[in-house]
Design an enzyme around this catalytic site. Structure first.
Site, short mmCIF file in Angstrom:
data_model
loop_
_atom_site.label_atom_id
_atom_site.label_comp_id
_atom_site.label_asym_id
_atom_site.label_seq_id
_atom_site.Cartn_x
_atom_site.Cartn_y
_atom_site.Cartn_z
N ASN A 193 0.88 -1.17 0.00
CA ASN A 193 0.00 0.00 0.00
C ASN A 193 0.91 1.22 0.00
OD1 ASN A 193 -1.80 2.04 0.42
ND2 ASN A 193 -2.49 1.36 2.45
N TRP A 194 1.07 1.80 -1.16
CA TRP A 194 2.00 2.93 -1.29
C TRP A 194 1.45 4.19 -0.63
CZ3 TRP A 194 3.86 2.76 -7.14
CH2 TRP A 194 4.55 1.56 -7.37
N LYS A 195 0.17 4.20 -0.30
CA LYS A 195 -0.49 5.38 0.29
C LYS A 195 -0.25 6.59 -0.63
CE LYS A 195 -0.26 3.18 4.76
NZ LYS A 195 -0.15 3.27 6.21
N HIS A 197 -9.50 1.15 4.77
CA HIS A 197 -8.25 1.38 5.51
C HIS A 197 -8.55 2.35 6.67
CE1 HIS A 197 -4.20 2.53 6.54
NE2 HIS A 197 -3.78 1.46 5.87
N GLU A 228 -6.96 4.76 7.77
CA GLU A 228 -6.71 6.17 7.44
C GLU A 228 -7.91 6.77 6.71
OE1 GLU A 228 -2.93 5.50 5.50
OE2 GLU A 228 -2.08 4.93 7.44
N GLU A 265 -5.43 -4.71 10.41
CA GLU A 265 -4.36 -3.74 10.66
C GLU A 265 -4.65 -2.98 11.94
OE1 GLU A 265 -2.27 -2.60 6.74
OE2 GLU A 265 -4.02 -1.33 6.94
N GLY A 303 2.64 2.29 10.74
CA GLY A 303 3.61 3.37 10.59
C GLY A 303 4.32 3.74 11.87
N SER A 353 3.50 -2.07 10.33
CA SER A 353 4.95 -2.16 10.58
C SER A 353 5.52 -3.53 10.22
CB SER A 353 5.28 -1.77 12.02
OG SER A 353 4.90 -0.43 12.27
N GLY A 409 2.88 -1.14 4.23
CA GLY A 409 2.98 0.28 3.94
C GLY A 409 4.41 0.68 3.63
N GLY A 410 5.09 1.23 4.60
CA GLY A 410 6.44 1.78 4.40
C GLY A 410 7.39 0.86 3.66
P1 13P Z 1 3.09 0.36 7.63
O1 13P Z 1 3.57 -0.94 7.05
O2 13P Z 1 3.86 1.55 7.13
O3 13P Z 1 2.98 0.31 9.12
O4 13P Z 1 1.59 0.58 7.08
C1 13P Z 1 0.69 -0.46 7.17
C2 13P Z 1 -0.50 -0.09 6.41
O5 13P Z 1 -1.25 0.78 6.79
C3 13P Z 1 -0.76 -0.81 5.16
O6 13P Z 1 -2.03 -0.55 4.69
#
Ligand code: 13P
Length: 252
Positions: free
Chosen positions: A9-11, A97, A99, A169, A175, A215, A236-237
């Site tokens: 997930n590149w966000k 998600h 967010e 999640e 994050g 994470s 994510g990251g």
């Molecule tokens: P991180 O891997 O950066 O914690 O993000 C997880 C995430 O929200 C994937 O959708």
């Protein structure tokens, strides 16, 4: 028998040229060294979907949107419909998600519309759930996640439910570098699978891919993915670095 999936997930990261370069790199690494059992998905910004879909081998790397409009088409300025997403070559849509729930006020009612439209268009929803830190600290995370599922994807027909991927999640792990322990993640995913057994039966539960996100990194993916109910990750990251992402793809 159920699919092992590692979805990035590149966000809201990467310009178009950066995103294309990253996708090419991931595609090449997956072709050269990727675990063939793992379904690899890249969740890019809307603006990158068509370009990324054009540079990856669809047999090895699938493309996902991170959201979609709650309406099929029409006068909804700035929205991107599922039909538009499908026309780019993307085959997955990340929905719900935390967010989006938190910053864009996505409710269960809105998510039900998005899930239905995504399924109707033949795309696969990656449906996210997960609790905030206060809920985990109060020890009520199971009831919270159960409610998130009961208000949304548990209302689907068994046939439609069979097309869903679930991602758990915990918000406190996103994050933050503070991943859930493999035991915490396993406990929740086993709980979710138990709910699916009760609602849709053993076969549906055994076939449903449930991912962990928060994470997830090359350092902890193997330990997480070795748990019996963890079928992969939503990343994510670490999905923004091709080598790290490949290491997670290969962590089964
Ligand atoms: P991180 O891997 O950066 O914690 O993000 C997880 C995430 O929200 C994937 O959708």
């Amino acid at each position: 028998m159920r699919k092992k999936i590692v979805a990035g997930n590149w966000k809201c990261n990467t310009t178009l040229s950066e995103g294309i370069a990253l996708a090419k790199q991931v595609n090449q690494l997956v072709a050269e060294r990727g675990n063939k059992e793992t379904v690899v998905v890249l969740g890019t910004p809307f603006t990158h979907l068509a370009s990324v879909a054009a540079v990856v081998d669809p047999a090895r790397v699938s493309v996902s949107a991170q959201n979609c409009a709650a309406e099929p088409k029409g006068a909804f300025t700035g929205e991107v419909s599922v039909a538009m997403i499908q026309s780019t070559g993307a085959t997955y849509v990340i929905l719900g998600h935390s967010e989006r729930r938190e910053y864009y006020h996505e409710t269960s009612a809105i998510l039900n519309k998005k899930v239905a439209l995504t399924l109707a268009q033949g795309l696969t929803p990656i449906y996210c759930c997960g609790e905030a830190l206060e809920i985990r600290e109060a020890g009520t995370q199971n009831a919270f996640v159960q409610q998130q599922l009961e208000e949304t994807i548990f209302l689907l027909s068994p046939e439609d439910f069979g097309k869903i991927v679930i991602a758990y999640e915990p918000i406190w792990a996103i994050g933050t570098g503070r991943t859930a322990s493999s035991q915490q993640a396993q406990e929740m995913l086993a709980f979710i699978r138990g709910l699916i057994v009760a609602k849709f039966g053993e076969a549906a539960a055994a076939a449903c891919s449930i991912l962990y996100g928060g994470s997830c990194s090359p350092a902890n993916a193997q330990e997480l993915f070795s748990q019996p109910d963890i079928d992969g990750g939503l990343i994510g990251g670490a999905s923004l670095k091709a080598e790290d992402f490949l290491a997670i793809v290969n962590a089964f």
